[in-house]
Design an enzyme around this catalytic site. Structure first.
Site, PDB file in Angstrom:
ATOM      1  N   GLU A 166       0.796  -1.226   0.000  1.00 59.64           N
ATOM      2  CA  GLU A 166       0.000   0.000   0.000  1.00 59.64           C
ATOM      3  C   GLU A 166       0.830   1.279   0.000  1.00 59.64           C
ATOM      4  OE1 GLU A 166      -3.954  -1.895   2.173  1.00 59.64           O
ATOM      5  OE2 GLU A 166      -2.856  -0.295   3.197  1.00 59.64           O
ATOM      6  N   GLU A 354      -5.109  -8.734   0.728  1.00 61.90           N
ATOM      7  CA  GLU A 354      -5.803  -8.449   1.988  1.00 61.90           C
ATOM      8  C   GLU A 354      -7.287  -8.263   1.701  1.00 61.90           C
ATOM      9  OE1 GLU A 354      -4.401  -5.211   4.423  1.00 61.90           O
ATOM     10  OE2 GLU A 354      -2.298  -5.725   4.064  1.00 61.90           O
TER      11      GLU A 354
END
Length: 452
Positions: A166, A354
């Site tokens: 991220e 995720e």
């Protein structure tokens, strides 16, 4: 008619991150990270929580691997703590730091569990932050040195590598909004950081290829799908800016070798673009990868909002249910996202690295943790993932967030994402009902028709 299943070679796993679970923040030669520093600043973290101990995974990793085996998962995604491996960020490595990860990987492989290693999940060395951190272009070289060492030490035993987790969060929540370490609030710096993260990713992929490391390498991007709040043209344009900011600002350079033109021109008009892109950078950034990692939790409805600088948009609430994080639950957004990525980037191999939900989990009188909301959330997202596969998406695996409750960054220990409950006072672990459900999903390679 038999139960619908996922592809026979589909990778089922769970995920964690070093700072969120390891603890042992200053043991065995580990250096200070920016999250060690940030979490000790009063007012930054809910309840003044820190990751000093967290889930004490550093000492309890063997027990946690046994838990993984009990759950029957085939893959475990975890991250390395850069300052545990290099206390000063560069220079001399820490033998005890790299040995911890070797021991963890050995234990995983003994149990038939494949390691998926994230090289950077936000715990940047504080010594290098003192030299400018990711805003300093030298950070690209620092990261490359670290990754080369790790590839040489662990490359023979890790089949799946992720360079960054991220980078949008690192750049914009850490350097513009300021709610994540290092807590800066400057948009131009955030754009610079984003570029250096992308460039360091490209350099790491090149080093991986040069060293002949076995396995696959890619990057994990957080992605939410965005929908216009009305049919008004200005809301459509605002939605495009949101989509390009969250998804394409990182995916386009990696997969197309260019920044998204619509948003790039928007930033130029606002005098926010500096000369941080040097000749050859984009060629390095788009060094071919083996897969794209996608973290998906929610989607957003967007309205044009001139008062909200610099993107001039805001997320508006809908009537959809929300998780404990306040995030709207919209599994259909995962399907739309996967289909868009497939169309936009020519059908890349994708892992959902995720996906999960936080709920206010409690231990009942029987000593069990019932979490039907989480099971419903997971089922509905897996249902959409299966639909995307049927419609042509090359989805190769799914990593549930998270194996266990842990330190949820600025929220401290107030949010529980795990399929394993952690009593932080005693470090006792309890497999939740969602964990029992997921075990059946993995065993049957299907999310359909499973009850616990």
């Amino acid at each position: 008619m038999g139960r619908k299943t996922f592809p026979k070679d589909f990778s089922w796993g769970v995920a964690t991150a070093s700072y969120q679970i390891e603890g042992a923040w200053e043991e065995d030669g580990k250096g200070e990270s920016i999250w060690d520093r940030f979490s000790h600043i009063p007012g930054r973290i809910a309840n003044q929580d820190t990751g000093d101990i967290a889930c004490d995974h550093y000492h309890l990793f063997a027990q946690d691997v046994d838990l993984l085996a009990q759950l029957g998962v085939k893959w475990y995604r975890f991250s390395l703590s850069w300052p545990r491996v290099f206390p000063d960020g560069i220079g001399s490595p820490n033998p005890k730091g790299i040995q911890f990860y070797k021991d963890l990987i050995h234990k995983l492989l003994d149990k038939g569990i494949q390691p998926a290693v994230t090289l950077y999940h936000w715990d940047f060395p504080q010594k290098l932050q003192d030299r400018g951190g990711w805003a300093n272009r030298e950070s690209v070289e620092w990261f490359e040195q670290y990754t080369r060492y790790v590839f040489q030490e662990l490359g023979d035993s890790v089949p799946l590598w992720i360079t960054h987790n991220e980078p949008w969060v690192v750049a914009f929540l850490g350097h513009w909004v300021g709610v994540h370490a290092p807590g800066m609030k400057d948009f131009i710096t955030a754009l610079q950081v984003a570029h250096h993260l992308l460039l360091s990713h490209g350099k790491a992929v090149q080093a991986f290829r040069e060293l002949g490391v076995k396995g696959e390498i890619g990057i994990t991007l957080n992605m939410a799908y965005h929908y216009p709040g009305t049919d008004a043209p200005e809301d459509f344009e605002a939605t495009k800016r949101a989509q390009e900011h969250v998804i394409h600002w990182f995916a386009d350079p990696i997969l197309k070798g260019e920044y998204p033109s619509f948003l790039y021109q928007w930033f130029q008009q606002k005098d926010l673009v500096r000369d941080f892109v040097q000749p050859g950078d984009l060629e390095t950034i788009c060094t071919p990868i083996d897969f794209l990692g996608v973290n998906y939790y929610t989607s957003h409805t967007i309205r044009h909002s001139p008062a909200d600088w610099p993107l001039e948009l805001k997320t508006i609430p809908t009537s959809r249910p929300r998780t404990e994080m306040g995030w709207e639950i919209y599994p259909e957004g995962l399907y739309d996202l996967l289909m868009t990525l497939t169309k936009e980037y020519g059908g890349p191999k994708i892992y959902i690295t995720e996906n999960g939900a936080a709920w206010n989990d409690l231990i009942d009188v029987r000593g069990e943790v019932e979490d039907p909301n989480r099971i419903d959330y997971l089922y509905r997202h897996l249902e959409q993932a299966h639909k995307a596969i049927e419609d042509g998406v090359h989805l190769a695996g799914y990593f549930l967030w998270s194996l266990m409750d842990n330190f949820e960054w600025a929220y401290g220990f107030t949010k529980r994402f795990g399929i394993v409950y952690v009593d932080y006072a005693t470090q006792k672990r309890i497999i939740k009902k969602s964990g029992q459900w997921y075990k059946q999903v993995v065993a049957q390679n299907s999310c359909f028709g499973i009850t616990v």
